[in-house]
Design an enzyme around this catalytic site. Sequence first.
Site, PDB file in Angstrom:
ATOM      1  N   GLY A   1      37.405  34.198  39.518  1.00  0.00           N
ATOM      2  CA  GLY A   1      36.136  33.116  39.723  1.00  0.00           C
ATOM      3  C   GLY A   1      35.092  33.860  40.236  1.00  0.00           C
ATOM      4  O   GLY A   1      34.681  34.993  40.085  1.00  0.00           O
ATOM      5  N   SER A   2      34.231  33.349  41.073  1.00  0.00           N
ATOM      6  CA  SER A   2      33.074  33.731  41.569  1.00  0.00           C
ATOM      7  C   SER A   2      33.214  34.646  42.812  1.00  0.00           C
ATOM      8  O   SER A   2      32.062  35.001  43.390  1.00  0.00           O
ATOM      9  CB  SER A   2      32.105  32.329  42.311  1.00  0.00           C
ATOM     10  OG  SER A   2      31.689  31.632  41.229  1.00  0.00           O
ATOM     11  N   THR A   3      34.334  34.718  43.060  1.00  0.00           N
ATOM     12  CA  THR A   3      34.622  35.956  44.488  1.00  0.00           C
ATOM     13  C   THR A   3      33.987  37.293  43.783  1.00  0.00           C
ATOM     14  O   THR A   3      33.437  38.163  44.550  1.00  0.00           O
ATOM     15  CB  THR A   3      35.898  36.140  44.488  1.00  0.00           C
ATOM     16  OG1 THR A   3      36.900  36.588  43.449  1.00  0.00           O
ATOM     17  CG2 THR A   3      36.561  34.881  45.275  1.00  0.00           C
TER      18      THR A   3
ATOM     19  N   LYS B   1      31.307  38.036  42.032  1.00  0.00           N
ATOM     20  CA  LYS B   1      29.756  37.921  41.967  1.00  0.00           C
ATOM     21  C   LYS B   1      29.085  39.168  42.548  1.00  0.00           C
ATOM     22  O   LYS B   1      28.189  39.704  42.234  1.00  0.00           O
ATOM     23  CB  LYS B   1      28.863  36.766  42.249  1.00  0.00           C
ATOM     24  CG  LYS B   1      29.512  35.670  41.066  1.00  0.00           C
ATOM     25  CD  LYS B   1      29.071  34.150  41.575  1.00  0.00           C
ATOM     26  CE  LYS B   1      29.284  33.115  40.298  1.00  0.00           C
ATOM     27  NZ  LYS B   1      29.030  31.716  40.376  1.00  0.00           N
TER      28      LYS B   1
END
Length: 635
Positions: free
Chosen positions: A327-329, A331
């Site tokens: 997921g967005s971890t 980014k």
Amino acid sequence: MPQRPDTLKNPGQELRIFRVRALLAVLVVVILTGLLTGRLAYLQIVQHDLYSTRSEKNRVRVEPLPPNRGLIYDRNGVLLAENRPTYNLTLVRERVDSLEETLTLLVELLDLPQDDIEAFNVRSRQRQRPFQPALLMSDLSEDQIARLAVNRHRLPGVEVEAQLLRYYPDAEVMAHALGYVGRINAEELKTLDTGRYAGTHFIGKTGVERFYEEELHGQAGLRKVETNARGRVLRELGRTDPVPGKNLTLTLDKSMQALAYELMDGRRGSIVAIAPATGEILAMVSTPGFDSNQFVTGIDVASYRGLQEDLDLPLFNRAIRGHYPPGSTIKPFLALAGLIEGAITPNSTINDPGFYQLPNDSRRYRNWLRWGHGRVDMERSIAVSNNTYYYSLAHDLGIDKLHEQMSNFGFGQRVAHDVQGESAALMPSRDWKRARFNQPWYPGETLSVGIGQGYWQVTPLQLASATAALANQGRWVKPRIAMEIGGEPLARDLPDTLPDIQLDNEAWWDRVFSGMEKVLTGHEGTARRTGVGLEYRMGGKSGTAQVFSLGQDQRYNAAELEERLRDHALFMAFAPLEDPQIAVSVIVENAGGGSTHAAHLARAMTDAWLLDNEAPDIDEIKEELEADTAGVEGN
């Protein structure tokens, strides 16, 4: 006068008869002598070792002395795996008159349940060296010992032996990290050093117990004793003492491990904490756990079946084998990749209308905030977890550069030094897809990778390790779980450590860290509620991993889904920013947004480590989670 016989004796015929009889007698004697000689040769030559051993066993017996297994401690000297005295039931097949009758009598005396009888019989027939005892049962009760003592005269070759047995005081909390020992099986016997393992019935099966088996086991000894006709020991004739296994000190902190387990509160998931400067694993929890002590003596069939059929998979080590979309971890890592490749600068901005479109493609790849974030630069893209920024960046980089740069952070490979059973997870690439599906790579799949979805999968340990490398500003330190072996510190320079990550401008690290700090302290930060009252500077990133894909115009509504179809919650963090002491990854399955459920748990871990191991209030954290479930949206 009486008449004389008409015929006289025939000496020739009588001589022939005599010779035939004599020849037959000699032949019988020769055959009997041959049989006797053959039997004597068979006994003296072919079976010399067997009968010589049996003869010697009537007077002198050599008994193996198993070594004491090394103890396992946490970093503060707290005992994690100890040895407790117990009584085991063993059998020497060569000394048993009738194996079937003996086993039948033992089953009757021990009152074994039906499910255990088959396993009992298998153990009795397990291949052993001649005159080596086979372990039938461990941890006998006092009642069982008494029954066996009363019937000892009916059980030749059966002995009750006192021995130390492995015991784990915090079995469920430490189950996955420590692993457990269990009975040596037939397959293991084929490869083991029979001399070193003489008299030993247990071997490390998983986790630390398996990885450091050689160090923990030690070296078997022996003693020569004189016995009477009944096999009872009269006196000891000689002894070679066993060499005990080395004690092992782990990097784990029991209080941190227990806190992580309690924070998970029975939910499915994992928490991993690492000291960035040294790579020491401070906590590595997978939940739900299980009682590893059951496996030491041999878990019963019903209990094992229950663990196997449990939908929560308590035997599965999620920390090192669980595969989750990050997921967005990821980014912050993607932002660094963009800086390294020159695709963006810290001041690069985009205008986010709430979606992204590939050139000449009508499909809209949506931001989690459907109306968009407007003007977004790199720092803000991390703080608000803007998807559109990373769709654009991923498209500019392409899958080949994404794969290369993310591999530099350890994604898609095993990263730890001594964690047995670790999975490499998956960092997808063009070549991987061609080999796996025989299909080309499509641009839309690159966009999914750009927000940590699609084929990309990580393990909690992998995510924590990458976070530690990020906290070190690119300096790689290989994660490890052992600190000292036999009192000797583990070498600092570990083999196969990844090369450090170099930036053209060292100030870029600060810009990325600033965005991560705003996740917790910024007025738009996705985890700003978690950052309330922070006593130190902390950088983090939330993530939400989809369990299934949504259609073009579908909206995610957790209330309408079954619990196991809801998104996974993720959060990674390190603190303090100026001198990182701890890096944490948290994954809670089907818990929803990472900015709520996972972020609070990460904050509790960093608080406990940095604030003089001050234990957080678990009930207060649970209340915050309940109140925050409908809080800040985002991933």
